[in-house]
Design an enzyme around this catalytic site. Structure first.
Site: not given
Ligand code: MTE
Ligand code: HPA
Ligand code: MOS
Length: 771
Positions: A322, A723
């Site tokens: 990621r 997030e």
């Protein structure tokens, strides 16, 4: 038709401002966490004995004093584990519950002691006599580089011909960026309460984001089928990723003690032990080279993201992946080679933390942009805008086309609303007039990919019951950690049935009601479970419509659920009256619901695919004042424009944006983890580890939402919010860098590493003054 006027809408439907269902209980202290639950008779308290060494052979372990200590009922080691001595996530088999002959980090659990009081267990745990034979310990990225051991196969993203493009670029810059890790500091530390049940069965109340995995781990540690184990979670006092996998150990330990002794068992480590035993955000070093033209347009990048992963894989593979997926942030790289280096070290195994590697990826991108700005003597915002994705420049290094790019408009709006250029001029004037105090200003964008990159994780399930009095029982696979998931999913169900939200009962997440769930993570809790609950509600509603149409002899489309009433042709009735009639006619009033994210696919081998359903965007402008004599600073103001699509609940979303920003700023400024030369964490309590407090929030804090629906067909056109706002905090690091740069008239890039503590800011100022 009724005489009394009916309300036009329900209370607590979607898009309404609605406080968190437990807000008042959080504030009054009445919200029940694992450690607040009534204690069963005969409860045992469990504590862990920990390794004192970072890397050593265990020569011998004498636990006789532990066993003999007052109040101690039992002591357990690896030998007592009936199933497999393993608590590693995703079946990697590289994390023992209790270490045996080898310890791989200081703080690794060796044994558990169960006693009649927590204090007795805690004191006894310290009485072990362990003999170690030291082995060489690799503690950080620098030490791991010469002979790198990896915890996971690295990934490379490649697009174009980066070597040639770099060689031909009119200008190039290379450098290294260092950024620290972060402790989750959830207010509730890890906790588990295990209650033994019949035969091989056990119920565990666990503070976990991932009940299904805890169930699986407990089952395989006990050597029983998954079906014998139930995991229940009413709420966590914060998770932030720290309870995606790290709860496994505590739940397994409590369950082991419970099944071995036949008594309920509870484990709740002290804050210090929690901090030492469990993984954190990965610290990274990024080596970058960028080639660009004289205007500042990026032509090619070469970036290597090295991460300290700790002693086992845990989630380090997907975390470092990621990071690479966000090494572009919102910028187009015509040619790129971006590589991960997931390094094994003799430290605690690092794990998920809000953003899941994305923040580290983006900090790399923003440094690259900053380097270009300094090389050309331009405002970094100009370089940012020049390099945004746009028409014909819209393919990411992992070959996903960015179809929903709103950053150009979003940044333009924020530039205007925050009066960026006026304030840029004011900051310059202030810095000309002040010798010791310097101001800094920065605008940084966020583009964050929504979906788990492990495609199979992108599924959600729910269970809805309607009772004959018209009350609704809602259960789904997601867990509540303060983010407001349960409130949002209840809003969705209220909306579907067109009843006030008070009718929808929010219940504890349990593997016994909704099985095979994904971790509540990757910000996708609402997208996945909200849709699943919507589908469950629609199934029941369909049955009710069928029933009503038949019973009152009207076409199906003459049955309407609206504002708390059900209209059937010319009649209108309360939802409860319809439900009662349906029950009498033997209509099934309970349903499961399921949802899987469409359109996504990812091939890690080729580094190509569409890993993300959509992107969430945002941008922040931060302004700071730095005391250049001490390095101390103040966050004067932050202006945020964030994209949540069409908000399901603006009150909760605003809380996520504000909290995320402050937590992100904390990571990059004041939070510093420090291990000593023996690999012992020395910052293991709030006395030495500083998280942002109320006083650290920006003095002026303007948060707005970008007004546009999700272009993808996501739940009521909303976007995930958990997030992405964390990464708005990057603007604070860059505002500090801007202030520091002023001491050398912006001639040199400060290359301010993170966390930019006052100490590091002062060092950068002194370096620049000498330049
Ligand atoms: N907000 C609060 N108050 N507490 C938390 O622990 N965790 C964050 C975010 N916001 C967290 C939070 C993280 S890491 C994630 S992945 C998401 O919430 C998870 O919840 P969601 O998917 O329902 O947004
Ligand atoms: N994000 C958060 N948690 C995860 C992911 C992810 O992409 N993959 C596996 N766990
Ligand atoms: Mo969040 S780091 O995906 O739990």
């Amino acid at each position: 038709m009724p005489d009394t006027p009916q309300p036009l809408t329900i209370t607590g439907g979607v898009h309404q401002e609605r406080r968190h269902d437990s807000a008042h209980k959080h504030v009054s202290g009445e919200a029940v966490y694992v450690d607040d639950m009534p204690e069963p008779a005969g409860l045992l308290h469990v504590y862990l004995g920990l390794s004192a060494k970072a890397h050593a052979r265990v020569r011998s372990m004498d636990l006789s004093e532990v066993r003999a200590a007052p109040g101690v009922v039992a002591v357990f080691t690896a030998e007592d584990v009936p199933g497999e001595n393993d608590v590693s996530p995703m079946g990697r088999h590289d994390e023992p519950l209790f270490a045996t002959d080898l310890v791989e980090y200081a703080g690794q659990p060796l044994f558990a002691v169960a006693a009649t009081t927590r204090d007795a267990a805690r004191r006894a745990a310290r009485l072990a006599a362990v003999e170690y034979e030291d082995l060489p310990a690799v503690l950080d990225i620098a030490a791991a580089r010469p002979d790198p051991q990896l915890v996971f196969p690295p990934m490379t993203l490649k697009t174009g011909d980066p070597a040639a493009a770099l060689a031909q670029a009119p200008r190039t810059v290379s450098g290294r960026l260092v950024m620290g890790g972060q402790e989750h500091f959830y207010l509730e530390s890890h906790a588990a309460l295990a209650i033994p049940a019949e035969d091989d069965e056990v119920l565990v109340h666990s503070s976990t984001q991932h009940p299904s995995e805890v169930q699986h781990i407990v089952a395989h540690v006990l050597g029983v089928p998954d079906g014998a184990v139930a995991i229940e979670v009413r709420r966590m006092g914060g998770g932030f990723g720290g309870k995606e996998t790290q709860a496994n150990l505590f739940a397994a330990c409590a369950a082991l003690v419970a099944k071995k002794t036949g008594r309920a068992a509870k484990i709740r480590p002290d804050r210090d032990d929690d901090m030492v035993i469990t993984g954190k955000r990965h610290d990274f070093e990024v080596d970058y080279s960028v080639g660009f033209d004289d205007e500042g347009r990026i032509l090619a990048v070469d970036m290597v993201y090295a991460a300290r992963c700790g002693y086992s894989a845990d989630l380090s593979g997907p975390v470092t992946d990621r990071a690479l997926f966000h090494a572009d942030n919102g910028y187009f790289y015509p040619a790129a080679r971006i590589e991960s280096l997931p390094l094994k070290t003799n430290t605690v195994s690092n794990t998920a933390f809000r953003g899941f590697g994305g923040p580290q990826g983006m900090v790399g991108a923003e440094r690259v942009v900053e380097e270009i700005a300094f090389a050309l003597g331009k405002d970094p915002l100009e370089i940012r805008k020049l390099n945004l994705y746009g028409p014909g420049r819209d393919v990411t290094p992992y070959k996903q086309t960015v179809e929903d790019n709103i950053l150009p408009e979003l940044i333009a709006q924020l530039e205007e609303e925050s009066r960026y250029w006026d304030r840029r001029a004011q900051v310059r004037a202030f810095n000309r007039e002040n010798r010791w105090l310097r101001k800094g200003l920065a605008l940084t964008p966020v583009k964050f990919g929504i979906s788990f990159t492990a495609t199979h994780y992108n599924q959600g399930s729910a269970l809805v019951h309607v009772y004959t009095d018209g009350s609704i029982h809602l259960n789904h696979g997601g867990t509540e950690m303060g983010q407001g998931l349960h409130t949002k999913v209840a809003q969705v169900v209220a909306e579907e049935f067109q009843v006030d939200i008070d009718r929808v009962r929010i219940t504890a997440t349990t593997t016994a009601k909704v099985p095979n769930t994904s971790a509540t993570a990757a910000s996708s809790g609402t997208d996945l479970n909200g849709r699943a609950a919507q589908n469950a509600a629609r199934t029941i509603k369909d049955r009710l419509i069928d029933f009503a149409a038949g019973h009152w002899g009207v076409p199906r489309d003459a049955v309407l659920f609206r504002a708390g009433r059900v209209h059937v042709g010319n009649h209108a009735m309360d939802f409860a009256d319809l439900v009662k009639a349906a029950y009498m006619a033997r209509v099934h009033l309970s349903s499961t619901g399921f949802h899987k994210t469409p359109h996504i696919h990812w091939n890690r081998g080729t580094g190509e695919g569409r890993p993300f359903f959509y992107f969430a965007y945002g941008a922040a402008v931060s302004e700071v004042t730095v005391d250049t004599l001490t390095g101390e600073y103040r966050l004067d103001r932050a202006d945020i424009l964030h994209d949540v699509g069409r908000s399901l609940n603006p009150a909760i979303d605003r809380g996520q944006v504000e909290g995320g920003f402050v937590q992100g700023a904390g990571w990059l400024t004041m939070e510093e983890l420090w291990w000593d030369g023996q690999g012992r964490l020395r910052t293991h309590a709030p006395s030495t580890y500083k998280i942002p407090a109320c006083g650290d929030r920006p003095k002026t804090f303007n948060v707005r939402f970008f007004d546009a629906p999700n272009r993808e067909d996501n739940l009521f056109r909303s976007k995930a919010v958990g997030e992405p706002p964390f990464m708005l905090g990057i603007s604070v690091l860059h505002a500090l860098s801007d202030a520091v740069a002023s001491v050398a008239d912006h001639r040199v890039c400060p290359r301010l590493d993170a966390p930019a503590t006052p100490e590091r800011v002062l060092a950068a100022i002194e370096r620049l003054r000498r330049s």
